[in-house]
Design a protein around this motif. Structure first.
Motif, PDB file in Angstrom:
ATOM      1  N   THR A 184      -5.430  10.023   2.860  1.00 48.69           N
ATOM      2  CA  THR A 184      -6.750  10.150   3.464  1.00 48.69           C
ATOM      3  C   THR A 184      -6.858   9.317   4.733  1.00 48.69           C
ATOM      4  OG1 THR A 184      -7.694  10.509   1.284  1.00 48.69           O
ATOM      5  CG2 THR A 184      -9.222   9.903   3.020  1.00 48.69           C
ATOM      6  N   PHE A 185      -6.315   8.128   4.704  1.00 48.43           N
ATOM      7  CA  PHE A 185      -6.369   7.234   5.852  1.00 48.43           C
ATOM      8  C   PHE A 185      -5.621   7.809   7.048  1.00 48.43           C
ATOM      9  CE2 PHE A 185      -4.739   3.559   8.262  1.00 48.43           C
ATOM     10  CZ  PHE A 185      -5.943   2.959   8.595  1.00 48.43           C
ATOM     11  N   HIS A 186      -4.516   8.499   6.813  1.00 49.93           N
ATOM     12  CA  HIS A 186      -3.695   9.030   7.893  1.00 49.93           C
ATOM     13  C   HIS A 186      -4.028  10.474   8.271  1.00 49.93           C
ATOM     14  CE1 HIS A 186      -1.224   5.579   6.672  1.00 49.93           C
ATOM     15  NE2 HIS A 186      -0.914   5.552   7.940  1.00 49.93           N
ATOM     16  N   LEU A 187      -4.820  11.158   7.461  1.00 49.30           N
ATOM     17  CA  LEU A 187      -5.107  12.561   7.712  1.00 49.30           C
ATOM     18  C   LEU A 187      -5.885  12.767   9.004  1.00 49.30           C
ATOM     19  CD1 LEU A 187      -4.923  15.473   6.715  1.00 49.30           C
ATOM     20  CD2 LEU A 187      -7.053  15.089   5.479  1.00 49.30           C
ATOM     21  N   TYR A 188      -6.903  11.968   9.249  1.00 47.02           N
ATOM     22  CA  TYR A 188      -7.734  12.140  10.436  1.00 47.02           C
ATOM     23  C   TYR A 188      -6.912  12.023  11.728  1.00 47.02           C
ATOM     24  CZ  TYR A 188     -11.642  11.616  13.656  1.00 47.02           C
ATOM     25  OH  TYR A 188     -12.511  11.776  14.684  1.00 47.02           O
ATOM     26  N   PRO A 189      -6.119  10.970  11.922  1.00 50.89           N
ATOM     27  CA  PRO A 189      -5.302  10.907  13.142  1.00 50.89           C
ATOM     28  C   PRO A 189      -4.267  12.033  13.233  1.00 50.89           C
ATOM     29  CG  PRO A 189      -5.356   8.759  12.085  1.00 50.89           C
ATOM     30  CD  PRO A 189      -6.029   9.727  11.168  1.00 50.89           C
ATOM     31  N   LEU A 190      -3.714  12.461  12.104  1.00 53.70           N
ATOM     32  CA  LEU A 190      -2.736  13.542  12.133  1.00 53.70           C
ATOM     33  C   LEU A 190      -3.386  14.852  12.585  1.00 53.70           C
ATOM     34  CD1 LEU A 190      -0.713  12.860   8.867  1.00 53.70           C
ATOM     35  CD2 LEU A 190       0.122  12.721  11.206  1.00 53.70           C
ATOM     36  N   LEU A 191      -4.593  15.130  12.111  1.00 51.96           N
ATOM     37  CA  LEU A 191      -5.281  16.343  12.530  1.00 51.96           C
ATOM     38  C   LEU A 191      -5.671  16.274  14.004  1.00 51.96           C
ATOM     39  CD1 LEU A 191      -7.533  17.073   9.430  1.00 51.96           C
ATOM     40  CD2 LEU A 191      -5.532  18.354  10.195  1.00 51.96           C
ATOM     41  N   LEU A 192      -6.098  15.109  14.463  1.00 52.23           N
ATOM     42  CA  LEU A 192      -6.422  14.963  15.877  1.00 52.23           C
ATOM     43  C   LEU A 192      -5.179  15.162  16.747  1.00 52.23           C
ATOM     44  CD1 LEU A 192      -8.895  11.939  15.936  1.00 52.23           C
ATOM     45  CD2 LEU A 192      -9.413  14.373  16.183  1.00 52.23           C
ATOM     46  N   ALA A 193      -4.055  14.632  16.323  1.00 51.87           N
ATOM     47  CA  ALA A 193      -2.805  14.784  17.071  1.00 51.87           C
ATOM     48  C   ALA A 193      -2.353  16.243  17.095  1.00 51.87           C
ATOM     49  CB  ALA A 193      -1.716  13.911  16.463  1.00 51.87           C
ATOM     50  N   ALA A 194      -2.708  17.008  16.063  1.00 51.08           N
ATOM     51  CA  ALA A 194      -2.323  18.414  15.996  1.00 51.08           C
ATOM     52  C   ALA A 194      -3.274  19.307  16.789  1.00 51.08           C
ATOM     53  CB  ALA A 194      -2.271  18.874  14.543  1.00 51.08           C
ATOM     54  N   GLY A 195      -4.331  18.712  17.344  1.00 46.48           N
ATOM     55  CA  GLY A 195      -5.236  19.483  18.170  1.00 46.48           C
ATOM     56  C   GLY A 195      -6.511  19.925  17.485  1.00 46.48           C
ATOM     57  N   PHE A 196      -6.727  19.498  16.254  1.00 43.64           N
ATOM     58  CA  PHE A 196      -7.962  19.847  15.557  1.00 43.64           C
ATOM     59  C   PHE A 196      -9.068  18.899  15.981  1.00 43.64           C
ATOM     60  CE2 PHE A 196      -4.821  21.653  12.732  1.00 43.64           C
ATOM     61  CZ  PHE A 196      -5.402  22.870  12.406  1.00 43.64           C
ATOM     62  N   TRP A 197     -10.271  19.436  16.071  1.00 41.75           N
ATOM     63  CA  TRP A 197     -11.433  18.609  16.339  1.00 41.75           C
ATOM     64  C   TRP A 197     -12.273  18.652  15.081  1.00 41.75           C
ATOM     65  CZ3 TRP A 197     -16.640  19.904  18.590  1.00 41.75           C
ATOM     66  CH2 TRP A 197     -17.316  18.751  18.967  1.00 41.75           C
TER      67      TRP A 197
END
Length: 60
Positions: free
Chosen positions: A28-41
């Motif tokens: 959960t802690f790493h999911l948000y930055p991973l999604l942002l890096a993948a281009g998700f907003w």
């Protein structure tokens, strides 16, 4: 209480729950930055979420 602490099942469950909690927290802690890096907003998908609809989102 001493009887419980001597049972292998108690320690197996304690290790299993601790491992699950640590893994889920790390994910959960790493999911948000991973999604942002993948281009998700993240905020773009929130108004379509059912919880946002019931919370009275103006975008629902």
């Amino acid at each position: 209480m001493r009887w419980v602490l001597r049972q292998p099942v108690f320690w197996a469950l304690a290790v299993a729950f601790t491992t699950y909690s640590a893994t889920f927290s790390a994910f959960t802690f790493h999911l948000y930055p991973l999604l942002l890096a993948a281009g998700f907003w993240i905020a773009a998908g929130l108004p379509r979420h059912p919880v946002a609809r019931t919370a009275g989102s103006p975008h629902a």
